[in-house]
Motif scaffolding. Structure first.
Motif, PDB file in Angstrom:
ATOM      1  N   ARG A   1       0.844  -1.209   0.000  1.00 52.71           N
ATOM      2  CA  ARG A   1       0.000   0.000   0.000  1.00 52.71           C
ATOM      3  C   ARG A   1       0.872   1.250   0.000  1.00 52.71           C
ATOM      4  N   ILE A   2       1.946   1.226   0.817  1.00 52.93           N
ATOM      5  CA  ILE A   2       2.849   2.373   0.873  1.00 52.93           C
ATOM      6  C   ILE A   2       3.470   2.631  -0.497  1.00 52.93           C
ATOM      7  N   ILE A   3       3.839   1.581  -1.208  1.00 53.32           N
ATOM      8  CA  ILE A   3       4.499   1.738  -2.505  1.00 53.32           C
ATOM      9  C   ILE A   3       3.511   2.142  -3.590  1.00 53.32           C
ATOM     10  N   GLN A   4       2.328   1.516  -3.617  1.00 52.92           N
ATOM     11  CA  GLN A   4       1.378   1.778  -4.693  1.00 52.92           C
ATOM     12  C   GLN A   4       0.495   2.998  -4.430  1.00 52.92           C
ATOM     13  N   ASN A   5       0.061   3.170  -3.182  1.00 50.34           N
ATOM     14  CA  ASN A   5      -0.840   4.277  -2.845  1.00 50.34           C
ATOM     15  C   ASN A   5      -0.347   5.018  -1.608  1.00 50.34           C
ATOM     16  N   PRO A   6       0.818   5.655  -1.688  1.00 46.54           N
ATOM     17  CA  PRO A   6       1.385   6.285  -0.491  1.00 46.54           C
ATOM     18  C   PRO A   6       0.580   7.489  -0.023  1.00 46.54           C
ATOM     19  N   THR A   7       0.505   7.638   1.278  1.00 48.46           N
ATOM     20  CA  THR A   7      -0.166   8.798   1.874  1.00 48.46           C
ATOM     21  C   THR A   7       0.788   9.616   2.733  1.00 48.46           C
ATOM     22  N   GLU A   8       1.915   9.009   3.140  1.00 45.44           N
ATOM     23  CA  GLU A   8       2.949   9.707   3.900  1.00 45.44           C
ATOM     24  C   GLU A   8       4.313   9.238   3.425  1.00 45.44           C
ATOM     25  N   GLN A   9       5.312  10.011   3.755  1.00 48.64           N
ATOM     26  CA  GLN A   9       6.686   9.589   3.507  1.00 48.64           C
ATOM     27  C   GLN A   9       7.107   8.625   4.612  1.00 48.64           C
ATOM     28  N   ILE A  10       7.477   7.420   4.220  1.00 44.86           N
ATOM     29  CA  ILE A  10       7.883   6.395   5.183  1.00 44.86           C
ATOM     30  C   ILE A  10       9.358   6.076   4.957  1.00 44.86           C
ATOM     31  N   GLN A  11      10.165   6.395   5.947  1.00 45.62           N
ATOM     32  CA  GLN A  11      11.611   6.250   5.840  1.00 45.62           C
ATOM     33  C   GLN A  11      12.103   5.203   6.827  1.00 45.62           C
ATOM     34  N   VAL A  12      12.847   4.198   6.308  1.00 49.53           N
ATOM     35  CA  VAL A  12      13.424   3.163   7.174  1.00 49.53           C
ATOM     36  C   VAL A  12      14.915   3.055   6.868  1.00 49.53           C
ATOM     37  N   LEU A  13      15.601   2.249   7.654  1.00 49.39           N
ATOM     38  CA  LEU A  13      17.036   2.050   7.489  1.00 49.39           C
ATOM     39  C   LEU A  13      17.324   0.594   7.131  1.00 49.39           C
ATOM     40  N   SER A  14      18.433   0.389   6.443  1.00 50.37           N
ATOM     41  CA  SER A  14      18.809  -0.965   6.035  1.00 50.37           C
ATOM     42  C   SER A  14      20.325  -1.103   6.047  1.00 50.37           C
ATOM     43  N   GLY A  15      20.803  -2.211   6.601  1.00 52.70           N
ATOM     44  CA  GLY A  15      22.221  -2.556   6.512  1.00 52.70           C
ATOM     45  C   GLY A  15      22.362  -3.677   5.504  1.00 52.70           C
ATOM     46  N   HIS A  16      22.777  -3.340   4.274  1.00 49.77           N
ATOM     47  CA  HIS A  16      22.747  -4.295   3.162  1.00 49.77           C
ATOM     48  C   HIS A  16      24.153  -4.567   2.658  1.00 49.77           C
ATOM     49  N   ASN A  17      24.431  -5.833   2.336  1.00 46.84           N
ATOM     50  CA  ASN A  17      25.718  -6.237   1.760  1.00 46.84           C
ATOM     51  C   ASN A  17      26.894  -5.876   2.661  1.00 46.84           C
ATOM     52  N   LEU A  18      26.766  -6.137   3.939  1.00 46.84           N
ATOM     53  CA  LEU A  18      27.843  -5.834   4.886  1.00 46.84           C
ATOM     54  C   LEU A  18      28.925  -6.906   4.796  1.00 46.84           C
ATOM     55  N   ASP A  19      30.165  -6.478   4.775  1.00 50.14           N
ATOM     56  CA  ASP A  19      31.300  -7.398   4.641  1.00 50.14           C
ATOM     57  C   ASP A  19      31.478  -8.186   5.936  1.00 50.14           C
ATOM     58  N   THR A  20      31.364  -9.502   5.836  1.00 42.68           N
ATOM     59  CA  THR A  20      31.503 -10.329   7.042  1.00 42.68           C
ATOM     60  C   THR A  20      32.941 -10.355   7.552  1.00 42.68           C
TER      61      THR A  20
END
Length: 598
Positions: free
Chosen positions: A254-273
């Protein structure tokens, strides 16, 4: 003028082979120039356009001496996000806090209705052989592009993501604006890159903005606070008819297709082990007094620190390249997203979830790749004439949209202690339903070879840098297969119709014609043993790997090209060129004969 035509190895499903080509030898006074054409003639233009349209990775409308369509580059287009902020991150005191003012709109879900990808339950015996089991399930699972593997009940590896790592291992995050992932993020970035090309300040790519650093402990607290505040109005766990991750999935889309607010999250992606540490035990972390069973899991083939280097995985032969054989860690929170992509070099990917909330995955089989890429080009006309940017695109098109275009999408929910397999050439995406820690690595069994050869050719056409040495993996792998039976798919690796035999025949035939029509014996040299081994050598024009052959010139001893771009190497007379070969064609043909059992 002499012409020869050669047909290569059959292309994998969803791809148009580019191995079929024509070699033309000219009796030119300046040089014996070889023209390499992909079965197309200079005229008429209509036929050329039709041929290029069969290759979705080439944006054909900009390759026919045609003026680019810049109607989409109107300077007065606004990419400003005018929605109210649903998440306010940071304050005057710190940048790690957040205030969540938005919330779950329970009556407006957009959860897609999808068929589930298969889940497999190996027995104790089957689970001992990673490559063998993947080979066994591949005929069924590959049709979905993605699948789940649920280990036997005895699989209980110790988690190392606690103690000192939990408190002290710091990692960087990226900021993801979920309401912009459909297209706004990429359209804005494309516009910035166009402005940069025109001499204005712009963006360097599609990357997400960098966020603050966290430890695993502080990030888990941040993630729990967000999810608790966002879903505070209703309890997503009370309706037993709907599983909790399904409620999160409906809200996510719903957020992606019919957004009503700005929704901001964080992600730790592809971290070097190598930096943050692996969730699996390593020999260096072995403590037999505290964990008597840790030694078993240190050596396990399902320990992702071992998986890519197993006998039978071709990445083991590209031993100087640790980038793709080293596991990476993903740390996510509710709505953290993996946007649509195809794995680099069409490699397999295996992902394991150590702990946390479930992750929802989506997969598109490789045979629908052209359909998917055609839809992306229609969605982002700004990519016209910029094929080098296509693989960098960041978008989260809805599965419902893809289905409406005739593209099947399959659904997969991964829980802790489970594996997910992404098959070669498949497009995939996903998101987290809460705090989670997972680990992933690439894999290259012998059935990957057709995808590997095709990816190298596509990368060359796009002048895109390679991350692996396909020729090194193919030739060294073939030699190993001759000496010993390869685990996993050993019965299909050799023989007249074996994976190695077909792949090497195609590669040697192509290489042989280029050498015959281009290279004089007086200009040919034996390649030094360490060439393109300690330091990967690339063509200065198309960035192709130069493990098998290269062209050099006395004017620039450290500069080389592939055989196809010999003329573009420099402006010196042709007589100053020299050609480097690692193996003679006769030696390569002997390897083929040995593979066939002669």
């Amino acid at each position: 003028m002499m012409k020869r035509k050669m047909d290569g190895m059959p292309a994998p499903p969803g791809f148009v082979s580019v191995t079929s080509f024509t070699l033309t030898k000219r009796n030119d006074e300046a040089c014996n120039l070889v023209e390499i054409q992909n079965d197309i003639k200079p005229e008429p233009v209509g036929k050329l356009q039709k041929s290029l349209k069969q290759r979705p990775w080439i944006l054909h409308d900009q390759l026919i001496n045609k003026k680019p369509d810049r109607t989409h580059q109107t300077t007065n287009i606004s990419f400003e996000n005018t929605l109210p902020k649903g998440v306010i991150r940071g304050c005057s005191m710190c940048n790690n806090c957040q205030k969540v003012t938005s919330g779950w709109r329970q009556e407006e879900p957009c959860r897609p209705v999808l068929e589930s990808a298969p889940a497999f339950h190996p027995t104790e015996v089957e689970f001992k052989d990673v490559l063998g089991y993947i080979s066994k399930i591949r005929p069924k699972a590959e049709e979905y592009g993605i699948c789940r593997i649920i280990p036997p009940d005895s699989w209980k590896p110790p988690s190392l993501l606690n103690g000192n790592k939990w408190e002290s291992s710091r990692f960087s995050t990226h900021i993801q604006q979920i309401d912009e992932l459909k297209d706004l993020h990429s359209k804005r970035k494309l516009h910035e890159m166009i402005e940069q090309a025109e001499g204005k300040n712009g963006s360097d790519g599609f990357e997400f903005e960098s966020g603050p650093e966290f430890t695993l402990r502080t990030f888990k607290a941040y993630a729990a606070h967000f999810k608790g505040q966002y879903f505070k109005k209703q309890d997503i766990y009370t309706d037993h008819k709907i599983r909790p991750w399904e409620n999160v999935e409906g809200e996510y889309w719903r957020i992606i297709q019919n957004p009503t607010e700005q929704i901001q999250v964080l992600s730790g992606h592809n971290l070097d082990t190598k930096v943050i540490g692996s969730g699996f035990p390593l020999p260096s972390s072995l403590d037999t007094h505290k964990n008597k069973n840790q030694s078993e899991y240190t050596k396990s083939p399902w320990n992702l620190n071992n998986t890519s280097k197993l006998p039978g995985s071709l990445l083991a032969f590209d031993y100087d390249n640790s980038a793709l054989s080293t596991p990476r860690l993903d740390v996510g929170m509710c709505f953290s997203s993996l946007c649509w992509k195809v794995e680099e070099h069409n490699l397999y990917t295996i992902s394991y979830m150590h702990q946390g909330a479930s992750r929802t995955w989506y997969g598109i089989p490789s045979k629908y790749r052209q359909n998917f890429e055609s839809l992306l080009k229609k969605t982002f006309p700004e990519l016209s004439g910029k094929p080098e940017l296509f693989h960098k695109l960041v978008t989260q098109l809805s599965p419902s949209t893809l289905k409406s275009e005739g593209i099947p999408v399959y659904h997969c929910v991964q829980h802790p202690k489970q594996f997910v397999i992404i098959f070669p050439g498949a497009s995939y995406s996903g998101f987290d339903t809460g705090f989670s820690v997972s680990e992933k690595v690439n894999l290259a069994p012998v059935d990957w070879l057709p995808y590997g050869q095709l990816s190298v050719e596509i990368y060359s056409e796009l002048h895109r840098k390679t991350s692996i040495s396909y020729d090194k993996m193919l030739i060294e792998g073939a030699r190993y297969a001759i000496k010993t039976r390869m685990p996993g798919e050993d019965s299909n690796a050799c023989g007249k119709d074996g994976w190695f035999t077909r792949a090497l025949k195609s590669r040697v035939k192509r290489e042989g014609f280029k050498r015959e029509l281009l290279c004089n014996a007086s200009q040919s040299r034996r390649m030094e043993e360490g060439f393109s081994c300690l330091v990967k050598q690339e063509c200065i024009v198309c960035f192709s790997d130069l493990y098998l052959s290269a062209t050099g010139c006395t004017c620039s001893p450290e500069k080389y090209s592939c055989l196809e771009h010999s003329k573009q190497l420099c402006t010196c007379p042709w007589s100053s060129r020299f050609f480097l070969f690692r193996d003679d064609i006769r030696d390569l043909n002997r390897i083929i004969e040995a593979l066939e059992g002669k």
